[in-house]
Design an enzyme around this catalytic site. Structure first.
Site, short mmCIF file in Angstrom:
data_model
loop_
_atom_site.label_atom_id
_atom_site.label_comp_id
_atom_site.label_asym_id
_atom_site.label_seq_id
_atom_site.Cartn_x
_atom_site.Cartn_y
_atom_site.Cartn_z
N ASP A 71 0.88 -1.18 -0.04
CA ASP A 71 -0.02 0.06 0.13
C ASP A 71 1.01 1.20 0.09
OD1 ASP A 71 -2.31 1.56 0.19
OD2 ASP A 71 -1.63 2.09 2.15
N SER A 72 0.25 2.38 -0.23
CA SER A 72 0.91 3.60 -0.24
C SER A 72 1.67 3.68 1.29
CB SER A 72 0.24 4.77 -0.83
OG SER A 72 -0.73 4.77 -0.10
N CYS A 123 -3.70 -0.87 -2.06
CA CYS A 123 -4.07 0.50 -2.34
C CYS A 123 -5.06 0.84 -3.44
CB CYS A 123 -2.80 1.39 -2.59
SG CYS A 123 -3.12 2.75 -2.90
N GLU A 161 -5.50 9.56 9.77
CA GLU A 161 -4.30 9.55 10.15
C GLU A 161 -3.90 10.38 11.41
OE1 GLU A 161 -1.15 8.91 7.47
OE2 GLU A 161 -2.12 7.51 6.41
N CYS A 180 -11.33 3.59 -0.86
CA CYS A 180 -10.18 3.92 -0.38
C CYS A 180 -9.74 2.84 0.85
CB CYS A 180 -10.18 5.45 0.11
SG CYS A 180 -8.80 6.08 0.62
N HIS A 187 -8.64 3.56 3.56
CA HIS A 187 -8.68 4.50 5.03
C HIS A 187 -10.20 4.41 5.47
CE1 HIS A 187 -4.66 5.87 4.23
NE2 HIS A 187 -4.54 6.27 5.32
N1 DGL Z 1 -4.10 3.90 0.00
C1 DGL Z 1 -4.71 5.02 -0.92
C2 DGL Z 1 -6.01 4.39 -1.39
O1 DGL Z 1 -6.71 3.45 -1.26
C3 DGL Z 1 -4.99 6.24 0.09
C4 DGL Z 1 -3.78 7.13 0.48
C5 DGL Z 1 -3.16 7.54 -0.55
O2 DGL Z 1 -3.53 8.69 -1.03
O3 DGL Z 1 -1.87 7.08 -0.82
O4 DGL Z 1 -6.33 4.97 -2.57
#
Ligand code: DGL
Length: 266
Positions: free
Chosen positions: A10-11, A73, A152, A184, A186
């Site tokens: 993931d990012s 992600c 976050e 997303c 989060h």
């Molecule tokens: N993990 C990203 C997503 O699911 C959200 C956080 C980011 O912008 O990197 O799109």
């Protein structure tokens, strides 16, 4: 082969919502998680950059000897998954198609809202995935760029978050969508706050849960599941600030994380 780990990237920390569901669905599987904390967020980056990050993250995990790659992600799935499937010779599961499929299965009035990052919305992957199953469905895409930092920064139940959710859901409500797809990593952490802002009959589908079900299906289909049980372990790697990842990650997972290693692309 079967005892190799599942690689997830993931990012950053958000993909832990996917990891959590995968551990629930497949408790005997070992997992290697990579959070690209040095380069987060992906949601505001360009297509080319996101694709490059995806390839680098996949190579990092392949070097850890994985049997399957999960792109947790949504933004990375939107821009990188096809390339990863072409480049690498292991099964690659993303979050988009499983989420789209689940949303199509539950909508009754054929109006689905997708909440996601700006980049995911711009890619139009969710409408395309939904329309590939049922072209008659109306898809309302809503970018919610302020929700990731809110979560976050532990402000998910702050009144400011409620105001923001209200604002982001305005068009969704006007269109009377009966299904909301949380596109997303989060957003599952705001599930209750989003639910509160909607009519109780609205379905909420989260792509983390639906992705974990797809991971299980693919593992079983390919006969790749770990049949030895008990030896499952979870390892965490990040490209920056392991301590911050550990702290936030414990909140996401609701369980302690003992070790996070700084490795990979930084
Ligand atoms: N993990 C990203 C997503 O699911 C959200 C956080 C980011 O912008 O990197 O799109």
């Amino acid at each position: 082969m079967n005892q190799k780990a599942i690689g997830i990237f993931d990012s950053g920390v958000g993909g832990l919502t996917v990891l959590r569901q995968i551990k629930r669905e497949l408790p005997d599987e070992s997992v290697v998680y990579f959070g690209d904390t040095a380069r987060v967020p992906y949601g505001s980056k360009s297509a080319k950059t996101i694709e490059r990050y995806c390839i680098e993250n996949a190579i990092f995990l392949l070097e850890k000897n994985i049997k399957m790659l999960v792109v947790a992600c949504n933004t990375a799935s939107a821009y990188g998954i096809n390339k990863l499937r072409r480049l690498f010779n292991i099964p690659v599961v993303g979050v988009i198609h499983p989420g789209a499929k689940a949303a199509v299965a539950v909508t009754k009035n054929k109006r689905i809202a997708v909440l996601a990052t700006r980049a995911t919305v711009a890619s139009e992957v969710y409408p395309k995935a939904i329309h590939s199953i049922d072209p008659s469905i109306e898809v309302i895409s809503q970018a919610c760029p302020l929700l990731v930092p809110m979560i976050e920064e532990r402000m998910g139940n702050h009144p400011a978050a409620a105001l923001m959710i209200e604002e982001y859901l305005q068009r969704v409500k006007e269109k009377a969508c009966d299904t909301i797809l949380l596109g997303c990593t989060h957003y599952p952490l705001l599930h209750d706050e989003i639910k509160k802002a909607l009519h109780p009959s609205v379905f909420i589908v989260d792509s983390a849960t639906t992705c974990s079900k797809e991971v299980k299906e693919v593992l079983l289909e390919l006969g790749l599941e770990n049949r030895k049980g008990s030896s499952a372990e979870t390892r965490y790697f990040v490209s920056d600030d392991p301590e911050k990842f550990r702290e936030t990650g414990e909140r996401f997972l609701n369980t302690p994380i003992t070790e996070v290693l700084l490795e990979g692309i930084h």
